[in-house]
Design a protein around this motif. Structure first.
Motif, PDB file in Angstrom:
ATOM      1  N   THR A 108       0.845  -1.223   0.000  1.00  0.00           N
ATOM      2  CA  THR A 108       0.000   0.000   0.000  1.00  0.00           C
ATOM      3  C   THR A 108       0.870   1.258   0.000  1.00  0.00           C
ATOM      4  OG1 THR A 108      -0.065   0.167   2.429  1.00  0.00           O
ATOM      5  CG2 THR A 108      -1.724  -1.224   1.388  1.00  0.00           C
ATOM      6  N   TYR A 109       2.118   1.131   0.450  1.00  0.00           N
ATOM      7  CA  TYR A 109       2.998   2.313   0.494  1.00  0.00           C
ATOM      8  C   TYR A 109       3.845   2.428  -0.761  1.00  0.00           C
ATOM      9  CZ  TYR A 109       1.983   3.477   5.342  1.00  0.00           C
ATOM     10  OH  TYR A 109       1.351   3.884   6.494  1.00  0.00           O
ATOM     11  N   TYR A 110       3.976   1.318  -1.498  1.00  0.00           N
ATOM     12  CA  TYR A 110       4.931   1.323  -2.604  1.00  0.00           C
ATOM     13  C   TYR A 110       4.305   0.879  -3.924  1.00  0.00           C
ATOM     14  CZ  TYR A 110       7.935   1.810   1.434  1.00  0.00           C
ATOM     15  OH  TYR A 110       8.490   2.239   2.618  1.00  0.00           O
ATOM     16  N   PRO A 111       3.305   1.621  -4.422  1.00  0.00           N
ATOM     17  CA  PRO A 111       2.677   1.282  -5.709  1.00  0.00           C
ATOM     18  C   PRO A 111       3.671   1.332  -6.860  1.00  0.00           C
ATOM     19  CG  PRO A 111       1.961   3.456  -4.965  1.00  0.00           C
ATOM     20  CD  PRO A 111       2.726   2.870  -3.844  1.00  0.00           C
ATOM     21  N   ASP A 112       4.870   1.899  -6.598  1.00  0.00           N
ATOM     22  CA  ASP A 112       5.886   2.006  -7.677  1.00  0.00           C
ATOM     23  C   ASP A 112       6.676   0.706  -7.834  1.00  0.00           C
ATOM     24  OD1 ASP A 112       8.618   3.571  -5.806  1.00  0.00           O
ATOM     25  OD2 ASP A 112       7.247   1.922  -5.334  1.00  0.00           O
ATOM     26  N   SER A 113       6.301  -0.345  -7.064  1.00  0.00           N
ATOM     27  CA  SER A 113       7.088  -1.593  -7.186  1.00  0.00           C
ATOM     28  C   SER A 113       6.176  -2.813  -7.118  1.00  0.00           C
ATOM     29  CB  SER A 113       8.140  -1.655  -6.069  1.00  0.00           C
ATOM     30  OG  SER A 113       7.542  -1.414  -4.801  1.00  0.00           O
ATOM     31  N   LEU A 114       5.048  -2.715  -7.837  1.00  0.00           N
ATOM     32  CA  LEU A 114       4.079  -3.825  -7.795  1.00  0.00           C
ATOM     33  C   LEU A 114       4.040  -4.641  -9.084  1.00  0.00           C
ATOM     34  CD1 LEU A 114       1.016  -2.089  -6.026  1.00  0.00           C
ATOM     35  CD2 LEU A 114       2.925  -3.334  -4.988  1.00  0.00           C
ATOM     36  N   ASP A 115       4.585  -4.063 -10.177  1.00  0.00           N
ATOM     37  CA  ASP A 115       4.457  -4.736 -11.473  1.00  0.00           C
ATOM     38  C   ASP A 115       5.459  -5.887 -11.594  1.00  0.00           C
ATOM     39  OD1 ASP A 115       4.538  -3.621 -14.985  1.00  0.00           O
ATOM     40  OD2 ASP A 115       4.523  -5.619 -14.048  1.00  0.00           O
ATOM     41  N   PRO A 116       4.979  -7.148 -11.627  1.00  0.00           N
ATOM     42  CA  PRO A 116       5.907  -8.284 -11.645  1.00  0.00           C
ATOM     43  C   PRO A 116       6.710  -8.385 -12.946  1.00  0.00           C
ATOM     44  CG  PRO A 116       3.609  -9.050 -11.614  1.00  0.00           C
ATOM     45  CD  PRO A 116       3.577  -7.574 -11.664  1.00  0.00           C
ATOM     46  N   SER A 126      12.359  -6.128  -4.238  1.00  0.00           N
ATOM     47  CA  SER A 126      13.297  -7.081  -3.617  1.00  0.00           C
ATOM     48  C   SER A 126      14.159  -6.374  -2.575  1.00  0.00           C
ATOM     49  CB  SER A 126      14.197  -7.704  -4.691  1.00  0.00           C
ATOM     50  OG  SER A 126      13.432  -8.276  -5.736  1.00  0.00           O
ATOM     51  N   ILE A 127      14.708  -5.223  -2.943  1.00  0.00           N
ATOM     52  CA  ILE A 127      15.561  -4.459  -2.020  1.00  0.00           C
ATOM     53  C   ILE A 127      14.742  -3.984  -0.813  1.00  0.00           C
ATOM     54  CG2 ILE A 127      16.784  -2.241  -1.753  1.00  0.00           C
ATOM     55  CD1 ILE A 127      18.497  -4.298  -3.173  1.00  0.00           C
ATOM     56  N   ALA A 211       0.294 -11.916  -8.840  1.00  0.00           N
ATOM     57  CA  ALA A 211       0.220 -11.081  -7.624  1.00  0.00           C
ATOM     58  C   ALA A 211       1.607 -10.500  -7.393  1.00  0.00           C
ATOM     59  CB  ALA A 211      -0.206 -11.932  -6.438  1.00  0.00           C
ATOM     60  N   ASN A 212       1.663  -9.330  -6.730  1.00  0.00           N
ATOM     61  CA  ASN A 212       2.968  -8.680  -6.540  1.00  0.00           C
ATOM     62  C   ASN A 212       3.832  -9.415  -5.525  1.00  0.00           C
ATOM     63  OD1 ASN A 212       2.707  -7.366  -3.733  1.00  0.00           O
ATOM     64  ND2 ASN A 212       0.805  -6.735  -4.758  1.00  0.00           N
ATOM     65  N   LEU A 213       5.098  -9.062  -5.469  1.00  0.00           N
ATOM     66  CA  LEU A 213       6.071  -9.768  -4.619  1.00  0.00           C
ATOM     67  C   LEU A 213       5.730  -9.621  -3.138  1.00  0.00           C
ATOM     68  CD1 LEU A 213       8.684 -11.404  -4.379  1.00  0.00           C
ATOM     69  CD2 LEU A 213       9.981  -9.273  -4.603  1.00  0.00           C
ATOM     70  N   TYR A 214       5.255  -8.466  -2.704  1.00  0.00           N
ATOM     71  CA  TYR A 214       4.910  -8.287  -1.287  1.00  0.00           C
ATOM     72  C   TYR A 214       3.804  -9.280  -0.900  1.00  0.00           C
ATOM     73  CZ  TYR A 214       7.126  -3.730  -2.191  1.00  0.00           C
ATOM     74  OH  TYR A 214       7.985  -2.724  -2.572  1.00  0.00           O
ATOM     75  N   ALA A 215       2.766  -9.367  -1.738  1.00  0.00           N
ATOM     76  CA  ALA A 215       1.626 -10.260  -1.447  1.00  0.00           C
ATOM     77  C   ALA A 215       2.079 -11.705  -1.432  1.00  0.00           C
ATOM     78  CB  ALA A 215       0.547 -10.047  -2.497  1.00  0.00           C
TER      79      ALA A 215
END
Ligand code: SDX
Length: 389
Positions: A108-116, A126-127, A211-215
């Motif tokens: 929810t805080y990082y929509p700039d890193s959701l696209d797999p 990852s970082i 699904a994104n990496l966080y999920a």
């Protein structure tokens, strides 16, 4: 043999898959990350160097390692609003519940890193996960003990920063014991990956829906929590403490296990793949005595564990079933000596396993043969029948 019915599901990453990351020979007790034996990495490498190896496939040059470490260091802070997230939990909350929720919430805080499928976004996610999981883990502990959350100190190393955020207080200087940091770094290396175990398969399966990496990692944390998997390190200590409280009669406990009384198992023993001594357990066992002596800790649980191992390894019940100590059998004794509460042990497993989950998810998402995870079944229910007229 794998316990799966491998049907032609078209999704190679559910029931079994090809991978270049980790090799296990269960009969010979061999474990290698990208071809390097675990014993050599545990002795000579560092957790962040092994994380780079698992994710990128090669050991980093000194420059690459420095750049990787600097990127992680620059992302250890959580968003200031995120700190209040931890106030939403009761102090009795199990830290694995807090950690899996927090990892999911990172998206929810990082929509700039959701696209797999955007390599830059995947690198950023990852970082961020490698950088922020120690902060999240430390805050889960601080919440449970009602102590203030310390900001990361980026002058410290990865493990040192985690130890200070966990055990430090704003009211006093906290000196990290370098021996403790070195052993914890080595334990994280031993846990870093283990091919298609339950939690890694979960991360792959969730990621296979794009699904994104966080999920996906949040789901992996929940799979790891189970006492048959990563939760075993907590269950081993609870088992040893119960045997100790009941008078320390190891043989009586082993008989209960053999008679399958109340479904009791010898926690920390047995494995889906190893039919030999888990090579990680051998390394941990050697370190345990050394760590306790260095820390001046005399824990009766260690002697009890060694007695239990000795009895089990000479008993036909265990020998015939090829049941040996696994990675979880001794680790809890070290974690306890370091000052971690028993319910935080599996969070330490998650911290170690994170680079493996990330590497395996990236391999899956980049594999053109990957389809959405959709295991088929063999229907054994009622034949067609009709609703009463
Ligand atoms: C991890 O997969 C991975 O790589 C996992 C892991 C990783 O790094 O990701 O290595 C981490 O999860 C290690 C495992 C931690 N779990 C435990 O220590 C919990 C205790 N272990 C067991 O629950 C069990 O050994 C499993 C779950 C690990 C494996 O279960 P299986 O595959 O069902 O065991 P099996 O088929 O080899 O069992 C054969 C027989 C059965 O008895 P019988 O039906 O033949 O009479 O052995 C028995 C089992 O009941 N058995 C045990 C036992 N483990 C198996 N009996 C007593 N104590 C045990 N620990």
């Amino acid at each position: 043999e794998t316990g799966y019915v491998t049907l032609d599901t078209g999704f190679v990453n559910t029931a079994s898959c090809t991978s270049e990351i980790t090799y296990i020979d269960g009969d010979a007790g061999i474990l290698r990350y990208r071809g390097y034996p675990i014993e050599e990495l545990a002795e000579k490498s560092s957790f962040l160097e092994v994380s780079y190896l698992l994710i990128n496939g090669e050991l980093p040059t000194p420059e690459q390692l420095t750049e990787f470490q600097d990127k992680i260091t620059n992302h250890t802070l959580l968003h200031e609003r995120f700190r209040s997230f931890f106030n939403g939990f009761p102090s009795s909350a199990h830290p694995m519940a807090v950690v899996s929720s927090a990892i999911g919430a990172l998206s929810t805080y990082y929509p700039d890193s959701l696209d797999p499928f955007d390599p830059e976004q995947v690198d950023l996610a990852s970082i961020r996960l490698l950088a922020k999981l120690p902060t999240i883990a430390a805050y889960a502990y601080k919440t449970s003990v009602g102590q203030p959350l310390l900001y990361p100190d980026n002058t410290l190393g990865y493990v040192e920063n985690f130890l200070r955020m966990t055990f430090g207080l704003p009211t006093e200087k906290f000196e990290v014991d370098p021996e403790v940091a070195k052993v914890l770094d080595m334990l994280f290396i031993l846990h870093a990956d283990h091919e298609q175990n339950c939690s890694t398969s979960t991360v792959r399966l969730v990621g296979s829906s794009h699904a994104n990496l966080y999920a996906s990692v949040s789901a992996g944390v929940n799979a790891l929590w189970g006492p048959l998997h990563g939760g075993a390190n907590q269950a081993v200590l609870e088992m040893l403490e119960k045997i100790h409280a009941d008078g320390g009669d190891v043989k009586a406990f082993v008989n209960k296990v053999k008679n399958k009384e109340d479904g009791v198992k010898l926690m920390g023993f047995g494995h889906r793949v190893y039919r030999n001594y888990d090579p990680r357990a051998a390394v941990v066992k050697k370190a345990t005595r050394k760590v306790l002596d260095t820390m001046g800790v005399n824990d009766p649980m260690l002697d009890l564990a060694m007695q239990l191992e000795e009895v089990a390894l000479t008993d036909d019940y265990f020998v015939q079933r090829k049941l040996y100590p696994n990675v979880d059998f001794y680790t809890g004794i070290i974690y306890k000596a370091m000052g971690f509460p028993v319910n935080a042990f599996t969070v330490l497993f998650a911290l170690g396993r994170l680079p493996g989950w990330i590497a395996q998810w990236r391999e899956m998402i980049n594999d053109p043969a990957t389809k959405i995870g959709r295991p088929r079944q063999i229907y054994v229910g009622s034949p067609e029948r009709h609703y009463p007229a």
